[in-house]
Design an enzyme around this catalytic site. Structure first.
Site, PDB file in Angstrom:
ATOM      1  NE  ARG A  40      -4.509  13.240  16.027  1.00  0.00           N
ATOM      2  CZ  ARG A  40      -3.410  13.152  15.275  1.00  0.00           C
ATOM      3  NH1 ARG A  40      -2.413  13.999  15.448  1.00  0.00           N
ATOM      4  NH2 ARG A  40      -3.296  12.208  14.361  1.00  0.00           N
ATOM      5  CB  SER A 109       1.376  21.535  16.820  1.00  0.00           C
ATOM      6  OG  SER A 109       0.749  20.405  17.373  1.00  0.00           O
ATOM      7  CE  LYS A 138      -3.023  17.530  12.878  1.00  0.00           C
ATOM      8  NZ  LYS A 138      -2.165  18.484  13.511  1.00  0.00           N
TER       9      LYS A 138
END
Length: 211
Positions: A40, A109, A138
């Site tokens: 990521r 997600s 995040k």
């Protein structure tokens, strides 16, 4: 599609991993028992992700651990990654599945009961449920759901699930008790002085919780 093990899912963060590097963090984490590694890197371009992903794939060769790319289908295909993970805002699952074909793993997600119930098991192979806790990795995440929320979403999801969001080794038993197949961690491994030992600790908690 090849089988996969969600139990210890490492999400790489280039900033947190900067000291050790994403490749060496991955090598150490897989030695310690990580079963899936997700690349990521929101700020990189596709070419950079492909370069990193190919290096990660070499490290993972022969380990049995799977390589998942976050939100970049083009990079995932170029790398020959095992799968792709998308958020609700990235693209819809049907488009992703059409692009990657039937054999790649597709993760999705989900943050709410409605989203978990709406998952199509013909398209998605697993869901990432969370955030369980607020997490600085995040900053734009949705409202934390806690372990009760996790259990509710796991119960309605038609596919296997991995919990994510501020999770550490000490949360392992609660995650598995909620019904998730595993936990996804970022800072619990990335950025620790010894990623292998950090991973081993979580792997040991998984073993204890399942025994």
């Amino acid at each position: 599609m090849s089988s996969f093990d969600l139990s210890l899912y490492l999400v790489l963060d280039p900033d947190l991993c900067a000291g050790t590097g994403m490749v060496e963090t991955t090598r150490a984490a897989v030695t310690g028992g990580a079963t899936i590694v997700q690349l990521r890197d929101k700020d990189a371009d596709t070419a950079s992700r492909i370069a990193t992903g190919r290096a990660l794939k070499m490290v993972l060769q022969g380990t049995g651990a799977k390589l998942i790319v976050n939100d970049d289908v083009e990079a995932a295909i170029a790398i020959g990654a095992d799968g792709i993970h998308i958020g609700q805002e990235d693209m819809d699952a049907r488009t992703a599945r059409n692009l990657i074909g039937p054999d790649m793993i597709l993760g999705l997600s989900v943050e709410t009961l409605a989203l978990a119930e709406a998952v199509d098991p013909m398209l998605a192979d697993y869901v990432g449920i969370g955030p369980v806790f607020a997490t600085p990795t995040k900053p734009d995440h949705k409202q934390p759901i806690g372990f009760d929320g996790l259990a509710r979403l796991v119960a309605v999801s038609p596919v296997p699930s991995v919990a994510i969001g501020g999770l550490k080794a000490e949360h392992t038993a609660a995650v598995l008790a909620a019904g998730a197949q595993g936990l996804a961690v970022v800072s619990a491994i990335c950025g620790t002085p010894d990623p292998e030992t950090a991973t081993l600790r979580i792997a040991e908690e998984i073993r204890k919780a399942r025994s």
